[in-house]
Design an enzyme around this catalytic site. Structure first.
Site, mmCIF file in Angstrom:
data_model
loop_
_atom_site.group_PDB
_atom_site.id
_atom_site.type_symbol
_atom_site.label_atom_id
_atom_site.label_comp_id
_atom_site.label_asym_id
_atom_site.label_seq_id
_atom_site.Cartn_x
_atom_site.Cartn_y
_atom_site.Cartn_z
ATOM 1 N N CYS A 1 -4.831 -2.226 -7.543
ATOM 2 C CA CYS A 1 -5.176 -1.549 -8.804
ATOM 3 C C CYS A 1 -4.458 -2.174 -10.006
ATOM 4 O O CYS A 1 -5.104 -2.648 -10.945
ATOM 5 C CB CYS A 1 -4.902 -0.052 -8.691
HETATM 6 N N1 LIG Z 1 -5.065 5.435 -4.788
HETATM 7 C C1 LIG Z 1 -5.305 4.328 -5.478
HETATM 8 O O1 LIG Z 1 -5.405 4.342 -6.719
HETATM 9 C C2 LIG Z 1 -5.490 3.025 -4.782
HETATM 10 C C3 LIG Z 1 -5.294 2.894 -3.409
HETATM 11 N N2 LIG Z 1 -5.476 1.684 -2.813
HETATM 12 C C4 LIG Z 1 -5.255 1.507 -1.377
HETATM 13 O O2 LIG Z 1 -6.318 2.135 -0.666
HETATM 14 C C5 LIG Z 1 -5.837 2.655 0.563
HETATM 15 C C6 LIG Z 1 -6.148 4.148 0.588
HETATM 16 O O3 LIG Z 1 -5.483 4.742 -0.498
HETATM 17 P P1 LIG Z 1 -5.687 6.269 -0.893
HETATM 18 O O4 LIG Z 1 -7.122 6.615 -0.855
HETATM 19 O O5 LIG Z 1 -4.926 6.459 -2.127
HETATM 20 O O6 LIG Z 1 -4.921 6.971 0.355
HETATM 21 P P2 LIG Z 1 -4.939 8.482 0.825
HETATM 22 O O7 LIG Z 1 -3.575 8.747 1.348
HETATM 23 O O8 LIG Z 1 -5.487 9.352 -0.246
HETATM 24 O O9 LIG Z 1 -5.981 8.453 2.059
HETATM 25 C C7 LIG Z 1 -5.728 7.774 3.258
HETATM 26 C C8 LIG Z 1 -6.860 8.043 4.225
HETATM 27 O O10 LIG Z 1 -6.630 7.352 5.441
HETATM 28 C C9 LIG Z 1 -6.822 8.275 6.556
HETATM 29 N N3 LIG Z 1 -6.075 7.752 7.697
HETATM 30 C C10 LIG Z 1 -4.731 7.731 7.886
HETATM 31 N N4 LIG Z 1 -4.437 7.139 9.053
HETATM 32 C C11 LIG Z 1 -5.627 6.758 9.613
HETATM 33 C C12 LIG Z 1 -5.975 6.115 10.837
HETATM 34 N N5 LIG Z 1 -5.039 5.713 11.702
HETATM 35 N N6 LIG Z 1 -7.278 5.916 11.100
HETATM 36 C C13 LIG Z 1 -8.243 6.321 10.236
HETATM 37 N N7 LIG Z 1 -7.969 6.953 9.064
HETATM 38 C C14 LIG Z 1 -6.669 7.151 8.752
HETATM 39 C C15 LIG Z 1 -6.341 9.582 5.950
HETATM 40 O O11 LIG Z 1 -6.781 10.716 6.663
HETATM 41 P P3 LIG Z 1 -5.890 11.406 7.827
HETATM 42 O O12 LIG Z 1 -4.445 11.098 7.552
HETATM 43 O O13 LIG Z 1 -6.217 12.868 7.738
HETATM 44 O O14 LIG Z 1 -6.363 10.764 9.084
HETATM 45 C C16 LIG Z 1 -7.026 9.495 4.595
HETATM 46 O O15 LIG Z 1 -8.412 9.765 4.754
HETATM 47 C C17 LIG Z 1 -4.337 2.346 0.627
HETATM 48 O O16 LIG Z 1 -4.134 1.160 1.330
HETATM 49 C C18 LIG Z 1 -3.975 2.135 -0.838
HETATM 50 O O17 LIG Z 1 -2.866 1.293 -0.981
HETATM 51 C C19 LIG Z 1 -5.905 0.622 -3.519
HETATM 52 C C20 LIG Z 1 -6.107 0.701 -4.866
HETATM 53 C C21 LIG Z 1 -5.888 1.904 -5.601
HETATM 54 C C1 LIG Z 2 1.060 5.528 -8.810
HETATM 55 C C2 LIG Z 2 1.291 4.777 -7.524
HETATM 56 O O1 LIG Z 2 2.099 5.159 -6.699
HETATM 57 N N1 LIG Z 2 0.582 3.675 -7.347
HETATM 58 C C3 LIG Z 2 0.667 2.858 -6.174
HETATM 59 C C4 LIG Z 2 -0.281 1.712 -6.326
HETATM 60 C C5 LIG Z 2 -1.657 2.056 -5.851
HETATM 61 C C6 LIG Z 2 -1.977 1.464 -4.530
HETATM 62 O O2 LIG Z 2 -2.315 2.157 -3.619
HETATM 63 O O3 LIG Z 2 -1.780 0.151 -4.406
HETATM 64 P P1 LIG Z 2 -2.760 -0.935 -3.836
HETATM 65 O O4 LIG Z 2 -3.703 -1.244 -4.933
HETATM 66 O O5 LIG Z 2 -1.872 -2.102 -3.529
HETATM 67 O O6 LIG Z 2 -3.406 -0.513 -2.604
HETATM 68 C C7 LIG Z 2 2.046 2.239 -5.964
HETATM 69 O O7 LIG Z 2 2.728 1.951 -6.915
HETATM 70 O O8 LIG Z 2 2.352 1.950 -4.808
#
Ligand SMILES: NC(=O)C1=CN([C@@H]2O[C@H](COP(=O)(O)OP(=O)(O)OC[C@H]3O[C@@H](n4cnc5c(N)ncnc54)[C@H](OP(=O)(O)O)[C@@H]3O)[C@@H](O)[C@H]2O)C=CC1
Ligand SMILES: CC(=O)N[C@@H](CCC(=O)OP(=O)(O)O)C(=O)O
Length: 326
Positions: free
Chosen positions: A155
């Protein structure tokens, strides 16, 4: 129509990309998955997110049986899972012949040596990593078409790289200084003390040690100083970047450099006008604004995206569309 399995669908980025795929006529949802022991297995996505009441999908546990069904039915998987979970799942699905769009950071560095330092694990699948392409859609189209393993850009790196990459020919040995603020959804949906309503207050974190510093530096090809901040809002990232350009660089040079986005519908660049987070949240857009002082050589550029959209889900969909040629 391509069939897509979404793993981690109950999380913020997983739910977001589900809604985008559901609305896109080129794709259908094969299934939504959570971990085998998830408290949410068997629940409807709309029960977790009433805003998605128009979608009837149920969250299934990712059992061995479910994985076999995905391989039999889906063309691609989206991994909206944490880095260490994606590390294994991406390799497995890739080796079964599916296209993989990973929203985590598990495949964003080509160099295996980076993972223990920044992610706390040894990369266990160098052979799959060798096939991975960085999913910064506007800058990597050809490679995204050619591989089935796409590591969707992070992000903060997306906001920062979209602003900085056009300036690359004008950068000096001085490091660009990136100060960026993210909404709290950036930290994911799981409960954590520091993202509690009562705890959140604008503050820097990960100072001189955030994993997105080397991600930005690697994909820019130049070291940077990167300081993220947690802001008391839900969605969005604003990255404000100060950079000194090579002596002799003119305003017209900068204007020309940013014209690379003239043909990109998602990226809008303005001179002497600065973006606001509220204008990009819930959109796939990136708004960039810059101002340059040719006397000192200093340029300030600000870049705004929605962390869950261009920072994750909509960029994931963009990469899918590029990959599948739709
Ligand atoms: N939030 C953001 O702004 C951004 C996030 N990302 C990346 O995207 C990914 C997801 O982030 P985010 O949506 O914030 O995370 P969340 O914590 O909101 O969601 C994680 C999801 O993964 C599931 N999960 C966990 N363990 C497993 C498993 N072993 N098998 C299948 N499903 C699983 C969880 O459900 P449950 O635990 O109930 O199984 C949940 O649905 C991360 O790698 C993050 O770094 C990238 C860019 C931006
Ligand atoms: C506010 C906040 O905690 N932001 C996350 C970045 C978002 C994220 O999940 O990072 P990826 O794009 O690398 O997957 C952090 O700093 O770790």
């Amino acid at each position: 129509m391509k069939s897509i399995a979404i793993i981690g669908a109950s999380g913020y980025t997983g739910a977001q990309i589900t809604s985008l795929i559901n609305a896109d006529s080129h794709f259908s949802v094969q299934g939504l998955y959570v971990s085998e022991n998830s408290l949410d297995k068997g629940r409807k996505l709309a029960d977790l997110y009433p805003t998605y009441s128009h979608m009837a999908y149920t969250l299934s546990p990712l059992s061995d049986e479910a994985k076999k069904q995905i391989v039999a039915e889906a063309d691609a998987v989206i991994l909206a899972t944490e880095h260490s979970v994606s590390l294994e799942l991406a390799a497995w699905f890739y080796q079964q012949g599916l296209a993989v769009f990973d929203l985590s950071g598990a495949y964003r560095f080509a160099d295996v040596a980076q993972y223990p330092k920044w992610y706390g694990f040894e990369h266990t699948h160098p052979e799959v990593l060798a096939e991975a392409v960085y999913g910064l859609a506007e800058w990597n189209r050809e490679k995204i078409k050619q591989t089935r393993m796409i590591a969707v850009a992070g992000c903060y790196p997306t906001a920062s790289l979209l602003a900085l990459k056009p300036l690359k020919p004008f950068l000096t040995s001085m490091y660009p200084v990136i100060n960026a603020v993210s909404g709290v959804t950036g930290a994911g949906r799981k409960a954590q003390l520091h993202t509690n309503f009562c705890e959140v207050s604008l503050t820097p974190y990960g100072v001189l040690g955030h994993r997105h510093q080397p991600e930005i530096a690697t994909h820019l090809g130049q070291e940077v100083i990167f300081t993220p901040h947690l802001g008391n809002f839900k969605r969005g990232i604003l990255a404000t970047i100060t950079v000194q350009l090579k002596p002799g660089t003119t305003e017209a040079d900068v204007e020309k450099a940013y014209s690379v986005y003239d043909s990109e519908p998602i990226v809008t660049v303005k001179h002497n006008m600065f973006p606001k987070v509220d204008d990009v949240v819930h959109t796939p857009n990136c708004h960039i604004g810059w101002k340059y002082d040719a006397n000192s050589g200093y340029l300030v550029v600000a870049s705004a995206i929605d962390n869950l959209m261009k920072g994750a889900a909509s960029q994931g969909l963009q990469c899918m569309k590029i990959h599948f040629g739709v």
